[in-house]
Scaffold this motif. Sequence first.
Motif, PDB file in Angstrom:
ATOM      1  N   ASP A  30      44.815  39.750  32.634  1.00  0.00           N
ATOM      2  CA  ASP A  30      43.784  39.409  33.621  1.00  0.00           C
ATOM      3  C   ASP A  30      43.230  38.016  33.351  1.00  0.00           C
ATOM      4  O   ASP A  30      42.824  37.724  32.222  1.00  0.00           O
ATOM      5  CB  ASP A  30      42.646  40.431  33.530  1.00  0.00           C
ATOM      6  CG  ASP A  30      41.471  40.094  34.434  1.00  0.00           C
ATOM      7  OD1 ASP A  30      41.695  39.615  35.563  1.00  0.00           O
ATOM      8  OD2 ASP A  30      40.317  40.299  34.013  1.00  0.00           O
ATOM      9  N   PRO A  31      43.211  37.134  34.363  1.00  0.00           N
ATOM     10  CA  PRO A  31      43.609  37.318  35.766  1.00  0.00           C
ATOM     11  C   PRO A  31      45.089  37.033  36.005  1.00  0.00           C
ATOM     12  O   PRO A  31      45.611  37.314  37.060  1.00  0.00           O
ATOM     13  CB  PRO A  31      42.744  36.287  36.492  1.00  0.00           C
ATOM     14  CG  PRO A  31      42.636  35.160  35.498  1.00  0.00           C
ATOM     15  CD  PRO A  31      42.569  35.820  34.149  1.00  0.00           C
ATOM     16  N   ALA A  66      33.993  46.383  37.577  1.00  0.00           N
ATOM     17  CA  ALA A  66      34.477  45.130  36.978  1.00  0.00           C
ATOM     18  C   ALA A  66      35.787  45.348  36.238  1.00  0.00           C
ATOM     19  O   ALA A  66      36.756  44.593  36.428  1.00  0.00           O
ATOM     20  CB  ALA A  66      33.424  44.561  36.032  1.00  0.00           C
ATOM     21  N   ALA A  69      38.647  46.364  38.563  1.00  0.00           N
ATOM     22  CA  ALA A  69      39.205  45.195  39.256  1.00  0.00           C
ATOM     23  C   ALA A  69      40.093  44.376  38.326  1.00  0.00           C
ATOM     24  O   ALA A  69      41.111  43.822  38.750  1.00  0.00           O
ATOM     25  CB  ALA A  69      38.075  44.328  39.811  1.00  0.00           C
ATOM     26  N   SER A  70      39.723  44.302  37.047  1.00  0.00           N
ATOM     27  CA  SER A  70      40.538  43.540  36.098  1.00  0.00           C
ATOM     28  C   SER A  70      41.912  44.181  35.927  1.00  0.00           C
ATOM     29  O   SER A  70      42.927  43.477  35.817  1.00  0.00           O
ATOM     30  CB  SER A  70      39.821  43.425  34.747  1.00  0.00           C
ATOM     31  OG  SER A  70      39.840  44.641  34.022  1.00  0.00           O
ATOM     32  N   ARG A  73      43.947  43.274  39.008  1.00  0.00           N
ATOM     33  CA  ARG A  73      44.434  41.890  38.953  1.00  0.00           C
ATOM     34  C   ARG A  73      45.626  41.784  38.000  1.00  0.00           C
ATOM     35  O   ARG A  73      46.620  41.106  38.298  1.00  0.00           O
ATOM     36  CB  ARG A  73      43.314  40.945  38.504  1.00  0.00           C
ATOM     37  CG  ARG A  73      42.222  40.725  39.520  1.00  0.00           C
ATOM     38  CD  ARG A  73      41.320  39.564  39.131  1.00  0.00           C
ATOM     39  NE  ARG A  73      40.579  39.799  37.887  1.00  0.00           N
ATOM     40  CZ  ARG A  73      39.373  40.346  37.818  1.00  0.00           C
ATOM     41  NH1 ARG A  73      38.759  40.740  38.928  1.00  0.00           N
ATOM     42  NH2 ARG A  73      38.765  40.490  36.653  1.00  0.00           N
ATOM     43  N   SER A 241      33.529  40.354  33.942  1.00  0.00           N
ATOM     44  CA  SER A 241      32.798  39.825  35.099  1.00  0.00           C
ATOM     45  C   SER A 241      32.797  38.303  35.090  1.00  0.00           C
ATOM     46  O   SER A 241      32.854  37.668  36.155  1.00  0.00           O
ATOM     47  CB  SER A 241      31.365  40.349  35.102  1.00  0.00           C
ATOM     48  OG  SER A 241      31.341  41.741  35.345  1.00  0.00           O
ATOM     49  N   GLU A 244      36.007  37.255  36.617  1.00  0.00           N
ATOM     50  CA  GLU A 244      36.005  37.430  38.071  1.00  0.00           C
ATOM     51  C   GLU A 244      35.203  36.343  38.773  1.00  0.00           C
ATOM     52  O   GLU A 244      35.629  35.788  39.796  1.00  0.00           O
ATOM     53  CB  GLU A 244      35.446  38.812  38.420  1.00  0.00           C
ATOM     54  CG  GLU A 244      35.522  39.145  39.902  1.00  0.00           C
ATOM     55  CD  GLU A 244      35.152  40.590  40.179  1.00  0.00           C
ATOM     56  OE1 GLU A 244      35.532  41.087  41.252  1.00  0.00           O
ATOM     57  OE2 GLU A 244      34.493  41.220  39.340  1.00  0.00           O
ATOM     58  N   GLY A 251      41.575  34.197  44.329  1.00  0.00           N
ATOM     59  CA  GLY A 251      41.626  35.045  43.146  1.00  0.00           C
ATOM     60  C   GLY A 251      42.371  34.444  41.975  1.00  0.00           C
ATOM     61  O   GLY A 251      42.705  35.138  41.014  1.00  0.00           O
TER      62      GLY A 251
END
Length: 275
Positions: A30-31, A66, A69-70, A73, A241, A244, A251
């Motif tokens: 990530d990312p 958070a 989402a990681s 990604r 976070s 992000e 992104g």
Amino acid sequence: MTKTTRIDARFAALKKEKRPALITFITAGDPDPETSKAILGGLADAGADVIELGMPFSDPMADGPAIQASSQRALKGGQTMVKTLQMVRDFRAKDAATPIVLMGYYNPIYVYGNGRFIADAKAAGVDGLIVVDVPPEADEELCLPALRAGLNFIRLATPTTDKARLPAVLSNTSGFVYYVSITGITGAAAPEVNDVQKHVGAIKSATPLPVVVGFGVKSGEQARALGQTADGVVVGSALVSRIEKSLGAKGEATSKTTKDVLELVKELSSALRAY
């Protein structure tokens, strides 16, 4: 398990220094693979004492938005278990001392194959495992083989872990005990220091292992307050976070991504060293 691990050695050294550990969590990949590798490579110099490296999973049920989402990604960027273990190998080529704990869920390990995973993790330079959805009742499945291979197997205790359940949680646990300071998902709320102190004290009375506190720690001030009670403080959602928030409109990683994460680690480390 009798051999001293990097985790054991690190906590012994910190005890002599009379300060708590800063344990940082990021999700592998990530990312994107290169940025994640750069962040991982900078964590120790920024002040991380132990590194938790998340194994991306499509359904991380204990994690908040958070970290969920990681994982998304990382998976979108093509991260796999093979690539995660390679990240550890690359890290070990430059850092032989900082402990690395793989953290996540059982499904990716099961798909990879338990025996193959344990052997490859050990060979890559992994020191411990936190697998949040494997209970003590299933120790024969993963915990005991990991211990026999020389990997620490770290368990979670929570505010709802009572005196009757605690012995099962502590059984076969090694390295340290991870106290989840809030009920619910990662990053959901700030821990209440007085409540944490009470629960950490109860765990410490039942085990000689270090006890670290995580879930909901976002600032140096919070880390410092919790570090007066525990042997270490885990910060994950706040770092993820930062990743992000640094990303571009599509992104993608930017020039701020690695820098912003490592700046927060430095802030947290400074707070825990200022006793």
